[in-house]
Scaffold this motif. Sequence first.
Motif, PDB file in Angstrom:
ATOM      1  N   SER A 150      49.307 -53.725  -6.151  1.00  0.00           N
ATOM      2  CA  SER A 150      49.157 -52.362  -5.630  1.00  0.00           C
ATOM      3  C   SER A 150      49.033 -52.365  -4.115  1.00  0.00           C
ATOM      4  O   SER A 150      49.592 -51.491  -3.426  1.00  0.00           O
ATOM      5  N   ALA A 151      48.327 -53.355  -3.558  1.00  0.00           N
ATOM      6  CA  ALA A 151      48.187 -53.448  -2.104  1.00  0.00           C
ATOM      7  C   ALA A 151      49.520 -53.800  -1.453  1.00  0.00           C
ATOM      8  O   ALA A 151      49.879 -53.254  -0.396  1.00  0.00           O
ATOM      9  N   ILE A 152      50.269 -54.703  -2.078  1.00  0.00           N
ATOM     10  CA  ILE A 152      51.557 -55.136  -1.510  1.00  0.00           C
ATOM     11  C   ILE A 152      52.565 -53.997  -1.547  1.00  0.00           C
ATOM     12  O   ILE A 152      53.273 -53.741  -0.567  1.00  0.00           O
ATOM     13  N   ARG A 153      52.622 -53.299  -2.671  1.00  0.00           N
ATOM     14  CA  ARG A 153      53.590 -52.196  -2.786  1.00  0.00           C
ATOM     15  C   ARG A 153      53.273 -51.067  -1.826  1.00  0.00           C
ATOM     16  O   ARG A 153      54.177 -50.414  -1.285  1.00  0.00           O
ATOM     17  N   ALA A 154      51.991 -50.823  -1.585  1.00  0.00           N
ATOM     18  CA  ALA A 154      51.612 -49.769  -0.653  1.00  0.00           C
ATOM     19  C   ALA A 154      51.977 -50.133   0.780  1.00  0.00           C
ATOM     20  O   ALA A 154      52.430 -49.278   1.561  1.00  0.00           O
ATOM     21  N   ALA A 155      51.798 -51.411   1.142  1.00  0.00           N
ATOM     22  CA  ALA A 155      52.054 -51.834   2.515  1.00  0.00           C
ATOM     23  C   ALA A 155      53.524 -52.122   2.771  1.00  0.00           C
ATOM     24  O   ALA A 155      54.043 -51.820   3.856  1.00  0.00           O
ATOM     25  N   PHE A 156      54.190 -52.725   1.775  1.00  0.00           N
ATOM     26  CA  PHE A 156      55.585 -53.159   1.962  1.00  0.00           C
ATOM     27  C   PHE A 156      56.421 -52.736   0.759  1.00  0.00           C
ATOM     28  O   PHE A 156      56.838 -53.570  -0.051  1.00  0.00           O
ATOM     29  N   PRO A 157      56.679 -51.452   0.616  1.00  0.00           N
ATOM     30  CA  PRO A 157      57.389 -50.973  -0.580  1.00  0.00           C
ATOM     31  C   PRO A 157      58.797 -51.524  -0.718  1.00  0.00           C
ATOM     32  O   PRO A 157      59.340 -51.573  -1.831  1.00  0.00           O
ATOM     33  N   GLU A 158      59.385 -51.956   0.391  1.00  0.00           N
ATOM     34  CA  GLU A 158      60.751 -52.467   0.332  1.00  0.00           C
ATOM     35  C   GLU A 158      60.819 -53.946  -0.013  1.00  0.00           C
ATOM     36  O   GLU A 158      61.900 -54.490  -0.285  1.00  0.00           O
ATOM     37  N   SER A 159      59.680 -54.623  -0.010  1.00  0.00           N
ATOM     38  CA  SER A 159      59.658 -56.071  -0.224  1.00  0.00           C
ATOM     39  C   SER A 159      59.791 -56.402  -1.706  1.00  0.00           C
ATOM     40  O   SER A 159      59.129 -55.813  -2.553  1.00  0.00           O
ATOM     41  N   ARG A 160      60.656 -57.363  -2.004  1.00  0.00           N
ATOM     42  CA  ARG A 160      60.827 -57.820  -3.383  1.00  0.00           C
ATOM     43  C   ARG A 160      59.921 -59.021  -3.617  1.00  0.00           C
ATOM     44  O   ARG A 160      60.035 -60.029  -2.932  1.00  0.00           O
ATOM     45  N   ARG A 161      59.020 -58.907  -4.571  1.00  0.00           N
ATOM     46  CA  ARG A 161      58.061 -59.964  -4.852  1.00  0.00           C
ATOM     47  C   ARG A 161      58.094 -60.319  -6.337  1.00  0.00           C
ATOM     48  O   ARG A 161      58.491 -59.504  -7.168  1.00  0.00           O
ATOM     49  N   THR A 162      57.678 -61.523  -6.638  1.00  0.00           N
ATOM     50  CA  THR A 162      57.466 -61.945  -8.020  1.00  0.00           C
ATOM     51  C   THR A 162      55.978 -61.816  -8.327  1.00  0.00           C
ATOM     52  O   THR A 162      55.148 -62.368  -7.602  1.00  0.00           O
ATOM     53  N   PHE A 163      55.655 -61.061  -9.376  1.00  0.00           N
ATOM     54  CA  PHE A 163      54.260 -60.792  -9.698  1.00  0.00           C
ATOM     55  C   PHE A 163      53.859 -61.443 -11.018  1.00  0.00           C
ATOM     56  O   PHE A 163      54.667 -61.562 -11.946  1.00  0.00           O
ATOM     57  N   LEU A 164      52.599 -61.861 -11.075  1.00  0.00           N
ATOM     58  CA  LEU A 164      51.958 -62.226 -12.330  1.00  0.00           C
ATOM     59  C   LEU A 164      51.349 -60.946 -12.888  1.00  0.00           C
ATOM     60  O   LEU A 164      50.513 -60.319 -12.239  1.00  0.00           O
ATOM     61  N   ARG A 165      51.765 -60.547 -14.082  1.00  0.00           N
ATOM     62  CA  ARG A 165      51.420 -59.224 -14.604  1.00  0.00           C
ATOM     63  C   ARG A 165      50.348 -59.345 -15.685  1.00  0.00           C
ATOM     64  O   ARG A 165      50.604 -59.908 -16.761  1.00  0.00           O
ATOM     65  N   PHE A 166      49.172 -58.806 -15.386  1.00  0.00           N
ATOM     66  CA  PHE A 166      48.068 -58.825 -16.330  1.00  0.00           C
ATOM     67  C   PHE A 166      47.724 -57.392 -16.751  1.00  0.00           C
ATOM     68  O   PHE A 166      48.274 -56.427 -16.210  1.00  0.00           O
ATOM     69  N   ARG A 167      46.803 -57.283 -17.702  1.00  0.00           N
ATOM     70  CA  ARG A 167      46.520 -55.968 -18.278  1.00  0.00           C
ATOM     71  C   ARG A 167      45.996 -54.993 -17.227  1.00  0.00           C
ATOM     72  O   ARG A 167      46.382 -53.827 -17.192  1.00  0.00           O
ATOM     73  N   GLU A 168      45.115 -55.474 -16.362  1.00  0.00           N
ATOM     74  CA  GLU A 168      44.461 -54.566 -15.425  1.00  0.00           C
ATOM     75  C   GLU A 168      45.209 -54.395 -14.108  1.00  0.00           C
ATOM     76  O   GLU A 168      45.046 -53.386 -13.415  1.00  0.00           O
ATOM     77  N   GLU A 169      46.034 -55.382 -13.735  1.00  0.00           N
ATOM     78  CA  GLU A 169      46.702 -55.361 -12.434  1.00  0.00           C
ATOM     79  C   GLU A 169      47.720 -56.493 -12.403  1.00  0.00           C
ATOM     80  O   GLU A 169      47.644 -57.437 -13.191  1.00  0.00           O
ATOM     81  N   SER A 170      48.676 -56.392 -11.509  1.00  0.00           N
ATOM     82  CA  SER A 170      49.602 -57.492 -11.243  1.00  0.00           C
ATOM     83  C   SER A 170      49.226 -58.119  -9.910  1.00  0.00           C
ATOM     84  O   SER A 170      48.649 -57.450  -9.037  1.00  0.00           O
ATOM     85  N   TYR A 171      49.588 -59.387  -9.745  1.00  0.00           N
ATOM     86  CA  TYR A 171      49.185 -60.115  -8.542  1.00  0.00           C
ATOM     87  C   TYR A 171      50.326 -60.998  -8.050  1.00  0.00           C
ATOM     88  O   TYR A 171      51.177 -61.438  -8.821  1.00  0.00           O
ATOM     89  N   SER A 172      50.273 -61.264  -6.743  1.00  0.00           N
ATOM     90  CA  SER A 172      51.169 -62.244  -6.123  1.00  0.00           C
ATOM     91  C   SER A 172      50.309 -63.346  -5.522  1.00  0.00           C
ATOM     92  O   SER A 172      49.202 -63.094  -5.039  1.00  0.00           O
ATOM     93  N   GLY A 173      50.812 -64.571  -5.570  1.00  0.00           N
ATOM     94  CA  GLY A 173      50.086 -65.673  -4.971  1.00  0.00           C
ATOM     95  C   GLY A 173      50.068 -65.575  -3.459  1.00  0.00           C
ATOM     96  O   GLY A 173      50.932 -64.945  -2.843  1.00  0.00           O
ATOM     97  N   ALA A 174      49.065 -66.212  -2.841  1.00  0.00           N
ATOM     98  CA  ALA A 174      48.907 -66.159  -1.387  1.00  0.00           C
ATOM     99  C   ALA A 174      48.983 -67.546  -0.756  1.00  0.00           C
ATOM    100  O   ALA A 174      48.620 -67.712   0.411  1.00  0.00           O
ATOM    101  N   ASN A 175      49.456 -68.538  -1.510  1.00  0.00           N
ATOM    102  CA  ASN A 175      49.630 -69.895  -0.971  1.00  0.00           C
ATOM    103  C   ASN A 175      48.355 -70.438  -0.313  1.00  0.00           C
ATOM    104  O   ASN A 175      48.410 -71.086   0.727  1.00  0.00           O
ATOM    105  N   LEU A 176      47.229 -70.161  -0.932  1.00  0.00           N
ATOM    106  CA  LEU A 176      45.949 -70.706  -0.498  1.00  0.00           C
ATOM    107  C   LEU A 176      45.209 -71.214  -1.730  1.00  0.00           C
ATOM    108  O   LEU A 176      45.001 -70.454  -2.691  1.00  0.00           O
ATOM    109  N   PHE A 177      44.840 -72.476  -1.698  1.00  0.00           N
ATOM    110  CA  PHE A 177      44.142 -73.103  -2.813  1.00  0.00           C
ATOM    111  C   PHE A 177      42.962 -73.896  -2.263  1.00  0.00           C
ATOM    112  O   PHE A 177      43.019 -74.424  -1.151  1.00  0.00           O
ATOM    113  N   ALA A 178      41.913 -73.993  -3.058  1.00  0.00           N
ATOM    114  CA  ALA A 178      40.749 -74.788  -2.677  1.00  0.00           C
ATOM    115  C   ALA A 178      40.497 -75.833  -3.757  1.00  0.00           C
ATOM    116  O   ALA A 178      40.332 -75.478  -4.932  1.00  0.00           O
ATOM    117  N   LEU A 179      40.500 -77.100  -3.362  1.00  0.00           N
ATOM    118  CA  LEU A 179      40.165 -78.205  -4.251  1.00  0.00           C
ATOM    119  C   LEU A 179      38.714 -78.552  -3.968  1.00  0.00           C
ATOM    120  O   LEU A 179      38.392 -79.098  -2.923  1.00  0.00           O
TER     121      LEU A 179
END
Length: 272
Positions: A150-179
């Motif tokens: 929802s944040a990505i579509r509001a800010a960049f409606p023209e951007s094509r993204r691949t989303f992980l789609r869950f019941r409450e919301e869809s998400y895109s990865g941010a290339n940040l991980f913590a080990l």
Amino acid sequence: MSAAAPPPGTVTALVLAGQRGPDDPVARHSGQRWKALAPVAGRPMVERVLDALLAARSIDKIAVAAPTPDLLSEIEGLRPALESGRIVMLPTGAGPAGSVAAGWKQLGYPCPTLVTTADHALLTPALIDAFCARSLAQESDIDAALVPASAIRAAFPESRRTFLRFREESYSGANLFALKRPAAADAIAFWQSVEQDRKRPWRIARRVGPGTLLAYLLRRLTLEHAMGRLSRVAGAQARTVILPEAWAAVDVDKPEDLALAERILASRNAEA
């Protein structure tokens, strides 16, 4: 959730600067041999990432997994950090997961380690410190940053993204991980097996379980349940850090991403 910033210099960083094959679209578009050196608003994208890490309060040593040890040799601004040993060069492994596994091992498995990518050209010290603080404040072995669709579509409606789609919301990865704990190595090994089977999706489906897969396909799976299942399958407690900044999901994988990143940087400069 708010959290105090981690003590200064407590997090090691590992930057993945490889690329998938010799015909990377961003490298080709930019006339560069290596994608990491493709200029974004006049500066190599990897330099932007490393400058953000060098300026982040939480980051100590920085390792770059690169396809050639002299990847950074022509970037004058990084020379002091290279000469002092603040930035070290490591070879890449087989794919992103292989590079993380090999790099983390060569570094001696420091916990915590932040993993990001050389194409995260919009990265800022503030975002790095915020992610590290929120990650270290929760109990887990490995964390991944996600940005709501929802944040990505509001800010960049023209951007094509691949989303992980869950019941409450869809998400895109941010290339940040913590080990954060040694058990993260098991999650990395699972990631490697998924990469190896990416052309054999039935094997991936078998690992996660048919019930979980069906729930995901029907949009009945919540993010919390998905992370719980992933934790059991991977053998490591995995959690997420949700970032509200839409631009945190913008990495430079395609020429269109490059154009978007440059527009965002121009807007930042105009506001400064």
